[in-house]
Design an enzyme around this catalytic site. Structure first.
Site, mmCIF file in Angstrom:
data_model
loop_
_atom_site.group_PDB
_atom_site.id
_atom_site.type_symbol
_atom_site.label_atom_id
_atom_site.label_comp_id
_atom_site.label_asym_id
_atom_site.label_seq_id
_atom_site.Cartn_x
_atom_site.Cartn_y
_atom_site.Cartn_z
ATOM 1 N NE ARG A 178 -4.119 -2.032 1.941
ATOM 2 C CZ ARG A 178 -5.100 -2.119 1.032
ATOM 3 N NH1 ARG A 178 -5.242 -1.158 0.131
ATOM 4 N NH2 ARG A 178 -5.925 -3.137 1.026
ATOM 5 C CG LEU A 179 4.644 1.584 1.195
ATOM 6 C CD1 LEU A 179 6.070 1.088 1.368
ATOM 7 C CD2 LEU A 179 4.363 2.755 2.135
#
Length: 199
Positions: A178-179
């Site tokens: 989720r970066l």
């Protein structure tokens, strides 16, 4: 594909066109579909999917029945936002901006490219108005098909296009953990200023 002028690497319109053309080449279903949000003067928001049919340095164009709910909202509160998502590539774009109607000549030009049956359907339907029965709609469609048999179907005056002139364009790319990558372009005069955003 939607063609764009050659622009610098920091032009979000050019980037949007590249992403859209990538989606078309990959044969993604409904690659032109955008989730368009509009609002009443009092701020009541509604959203629906429409098809993006034009992009250039002025903005993003779609076509509709101006008597529809979105047509009324866009005329009374000419601001809009839309999002487009191509899941197989993990790409999303968000656009916000001012709305203007296209010229009659632009509406005529696009109308001429539509399949005849789609022209008849647009002429038969008062989009968003209540309908007593589907049979009523099909009867109007058949009546118009007979009326214009052997002739061109004229564009109804209420069928037109709207252009979203962007103030901001955000690009989102999926990354692991989720970066995600996020970059936003903000209109500054005749140019753009680019910023990175945290995911």
């Amino acid at each position: 594909m939607i063609a764009g002028m050659a622009r610098s690497g920091h032009d979000p319109i050019a980037k949007f066109i590249r992403w859209l053309n990538d989606a078309q080449r990959a044969r993604f279903p409904n690659y032109e579909a955008i989730a368009l949000a509009s609002a009443t003067r009092s701020g009541k928001i509604s959203v629906r999917f429409v098809l993006l049919k034009g992009i250039d340095e002025r903005g993003f164009v779609f076509f509709t029945d101006a008597r529809s709910r979105k047509g009324h909202e866009l005329r009374n509160n000419p601001r809009a936002s839309f999002a487009q998502y191509w899941q197989p590539k993990g790409r999303q774009v968000r656009v916000e901006g001012h709305v203007e109607e296209v010229t009659p000549a632009e509406a005529d030009a696009y109308w001429a490219t539509r399949p005849r049956q789609s022209q008849l359907a647009a002429s038969a339907s008062h989009q968003s108005a209540r309908l007593r029965s589907r049979a009523e709609l099909l009867e109007r469609f058949a009546r118009l098909a007979k009326k214009f048999k052997g002739r061109e179907v004229p564009r109804p005056s209420y069928w037109t296009g709207f252009r979203v002139r962007p103030d901001s364009i955000e690009f989102w790319t999926h990354r692991e953990d989720r970066l995600h990558d996020r970059e936003i372009y903000l209109r500054r005069g005749r140019g753009w200023r680019r910023h990175l955003l945290q995911p």
